[in-house]
Design an enzyme around this catalytic site. Structure first.
Site, mmCIF file in Angstrom:
data_model
loop_
_atom_site.group_PDB
_atom_site.id
_atom_site.type_symbol
_atom_site.label_atom_id
_atom_site.label_comp_id
_atom_site.label_asym_id
_atom_site.label_seq_id
_atom_site.Cartn_x
_atom_site.Cartn_y
_atom_site.Cartn_z
ATOM 1 N N GLU A 33 72.491 0.025 40.182
ATOM 2 C CA GLU A 33 72.951 -0.247 38.944
ATOM 3 C C GLU A 33 71.731 0.178 37.887
ATOM 4 O O GLU A 33 70.636 -0.019 37.871
ATOM 5 C CB GLU A 33 73.098 -1.776 38.336
ATOM 6 C CG GLU A 33 74.112 -2.427 39.240
ATOM 7 C CD GLU A 33 74.520 -3.825 38.687
ATOM 8 O OE1 GLU A 33 73.675 -4.620 38.129
ATOM 9 O OE2 GLU A 33 75.675 -4.398 38.741
ATOM 10 N N HIS A 63 80.477 -1.311 30.589
ATOM 11 C CA HIS A 63 80.120 -1.813 31.936
ATOM 12 C C HIS A 63 80.844 -3.253 31.926
ATOM 13 O O HIS A 63 81.696 -3.388 33.036
ATOM 14 C CB HIS A 63 78.829 -2.056 32.235
ATOM 15 C CG HIS A 63 78.538 -2.620 33.483
ATOM 16 N ND1 HIS A 63 78.799 -2.055 34.723
ATOM 17 C CD2 HIS A 63 77.974 -3.979 33.651
ATOM 18 C CE1 HIS A 63 78.314 -3.128 35.870
ATOM 19 N NE2 HIS A 63 77.815 -4.157 35.181
ATOM 20 N N ARG A 111 89.146 -8.791 37.063
ATOM 21 C CA ARG A 111 90.172 -9.950 36.465
ATOM 22 C C ARG A 111 91.124 -9.186 35.996
ATOM 23 O O ARG A 111 92.422 -9.077 36.583
ATOM 24 C CB ARG A 111 89.270 -10.802 35.622
ATOM 25 C CG ARG A 111 88.197 -11.579 36.132
ATOM 26 C CD ARG A 111 87.644 -12.654 35.053
ATOM 27 N NE ARG A 111 86.894 -11.782 33.903
ATOM 28 C CZ ARG A 111 85.685 -11.399 33.793
ATOM 29 N NH1 ARG A 111 84.812 -11.667 35.060
ATOM 30 N NH2 ARG A 111 85.251 -10.451 33.031
ATOM 31 N N THR A 142 73.262 -3.331 33.511
ATOM 32 C CA THR A 142 73.997 -1.843 33.688
ATOM 33 C C THR A 142 74.478 -0.983 32.551
ATOM 34 O O THR A 142 75.162 -1.437 31.861
ATOM 35 C CB THR A 142 75.241 -1.728 34.777
ATOM 36 O OG1 THR A 142 74.904 -2.574 36.120
ATOM 37 C CG2 THR A 142 75.626 -0.482 35.285
ATOM 38 N N GLU A 165 69.745 0.681 34.967
ATOM 39 C CA GLU A 165 68.853 -0.244 33.816
ATOM 40 C C GLU A 165 67.678 0.199 33.512
ATOM 41 O O GLU A 165 67.246 0.927 33.965
ATOM 42 C CB GLU A 165 69.139 -1.625 34.320
ATOM 43 C CG GLU A 165 70.339 -2.144 34.994
ATOM 44 C CD GLU A 165 70.351 -3.509 35.288
ATOM 45 O OE1 GLU A 165 69.549 -4.344 34.548
ATOM 46 O OE2 GLU A 165 71.319 -4.121 35.816
ATOM 47 N N ASP A 203 68.095 -10.681 33.818
ATOM 48 C CA ASP A 203 69.013 -9.480 33.947
ATOM 49 C C ASP A 203 70.097 -9.886 33.043
ATOM 50 O O ASP A 203 70.854 -10.762 32.938
ATOM 51 C CB ASP A 203 69.627 -9.214 35.234
ATOM 52 C CG ASP A 203 69.914 -7.816 35.167
ATOM 53 O OD1 ASP A 203 69.839 -6.885 34.537
ATOM 54 O OD2 ASP A 203 70.910 -7.572 36.274
HETATM 55 CA CA CA Z 1 72.243 -5.897 36.873
#
Ligand code: CA
Length: 427
Positions: A205, A139, A148, A355, A207, A132
């Site tokens: 997510e 994203h 963060r 994502t 994708e 992945d």
């Molecule tokens: Ca993912």
């Protein structure tokens, strides 16, 4: 693309220009799975068409078409799989109808044609390895800001290499399969110690993923400009995520139990040939990248993506719309980077995009971003609210390209959250 003698609804993802490949069996009959294609609302049995002589002269071992996965078919190589796709288009086009004879051959149609809602689909390939990526700048910026520092949301490596982790193939499931709410360790606010319980932050997510069509030998990287030769086609992928488990466990080695309980894929593999009319520019990259990632012809695909969320007993709401070509790193760059150290690849391997988010709130690819870490719930007209998924919630993803009235799409990828099947976990 020519018209078909089969009636294909104008908004169907499965036009004659598509001709995807998948694995199916008639629903509820416990028959063997076999290979098929999809046209409009019909699924065509390729093994049956071959038996009736409609795929003659293509060098197709018949065991390949009655297999339980696409792997041995894909391994025949694009030289053959492209011909099969073209033959199917010829058999089904109105123009060729008298030549091919299939339109009038009701006996064969009876054996080989199934209504799409009367078949059961399977994960289309036997996936050896699943990776992945994390290739959407929007994203990665959102997640970096949430967890963060908004000022330094992207870590220093992000614009220099396509970041990824190795995923889990045993828990790959196909559209419509349910997802069990995982239990695990997480930390409640204001506590230094973890607790064990059902995840309270289940997310999806959005994708896509590409499927490998040609193997390599260990030690030999895939050059970035040859990557397309190694990619058979694409599917949609939902990388279900338990954010509370993920937040506690991910330091320092990355995703583990917050991700590996389930990932869903759409059942029909759309070939790169079917997607080629939708090639479009990929976003510019700055700062400059290292030479092994530089593409002579850099391109992406113009694919629209959509997410709906349907709580049990309530209406489905469109909660996001975005575009595949937003991705900063292309599939070619992902594959070149993945193999630059000599890592070999095998037919059926699955490489997910990460994502896919756009830049505005209505184009984000996960609830984490759409609800900004639980602070901005999505609201239904009924008063229902969501920041993360509840039991009974159904997530529906769609993807398609559309050009000159020709539409090529993935169909639906859906999944419903259920409570854990373990009685002692259900309380
Ligand atoms: Ca993912």
């Amino acid at each position: 693309m020519a018209d078909s003698w089969i009636e294909i609804p104008s908004d169907s993802d499965f036009s004659l220009a598509n001709i995807p490949f998948g694995v199916f069996r008639p629903r509820g009959k416990k028959l063997d799975f076999r290979l098929g294609t999809r046209v409009g609302d019909w699924v065509l049995d390729l093994a049956a068409l071959e038996r009736e002589g409609y795929l003659g002269g293509l060098n197709l071992p018949s065991s390949t078409l009655s297999a339980e996965s696409l792997n041995s078919f894909i391994a025949l190589g694009k030289g053959i799989t492209k011909k099969v796709r073209t033959r199917l288009q010829e058999l089904l086009s109105r123009e060729n109808s008298s030549e091919s004879g299939l339109e009038k051959d009701l006996q064969t149609q009876k054996k080989a044609f199934f209504k799409a809602d009367e078949v059961e689909m399977k994960v289309p390939v036997e996936v050896g390895d699943y990776t992945d990526f994390y290739s959407s700048k929007e994203h990665a910026t959102n997640v970096g800001s949430l967890f963060r520092d908004p000022k330094n949301a992207l870590l220093p490596n992000w614009k220099h290499l396509p970041v990824a982790y190795h995923g889990r193939s045993s828990s790959l499931i196909v559209s419509e399969d349910s997802v069990y709410r995982p239990w695990g360790q997480y930390k409640n606010k204001d506590s230094d110690l973890p607790v064990f319980g059902p995840s309270r932050q289940i997310d999806f997510e959005l994708e896509t993923a590409f499927i490998i069509g040609k193997e390599t030998q260990r030690g030999y990287p895939v050059p970035v400009d040859e990557a397309e030769d190694y990619i058979f086609g694409m599917v949609l992928l939902n990388d279900w995520s338990a954010r509370d488990i993920q937040a506690w466990e991910y330091v320092p080695l990355g995703p583990f139990l917050g991700k590996n309980f389930a990932s869903s894929v759409s059942p029909w593999v759309i070939t790169l040939e079917a997607l080629s009319p939708f090639q479009t520019e990929a976003p510019p990259q700055d700062p400059p990248i290292l030479d092994y990632l530089k593409e002579k012809q850099r391109y992406s695909y113009d694919i629209s993506l959509q997410i709906e969320l349907k709580p049990e007993g309530d209406e489905a709401l469109e909660i996001s719309k975005t575009k595949f070509q937003n991705l900063y790193w292309t599939q070619a760059q992902q594959l070149a980077h993945h193999t630059i150290n000599g890592c070999n690849i095998r037919v059926g391997d699955l490489y997910a995009s990460g994502t896919i988010s756009g830049s505005s709130r209505d184009s984000f690819g996960s609830l984490l971003e759409l609800c900004w870490k639980g602070t901005r719930p999505i609201r239904w007209p009924s008063g229902e609210e969501r920041c993360f998924l509840e039991d009974g919630d159904r997530v529906i993803m769609r993807g398609w390209g559309e050009k000159d009235r020709s539409r090529v799409g993935f169909g639906e990828l859906s999944g419903t959250i259920l409570p854990s099947p373990v009685p002692s976990f259900r309380g």
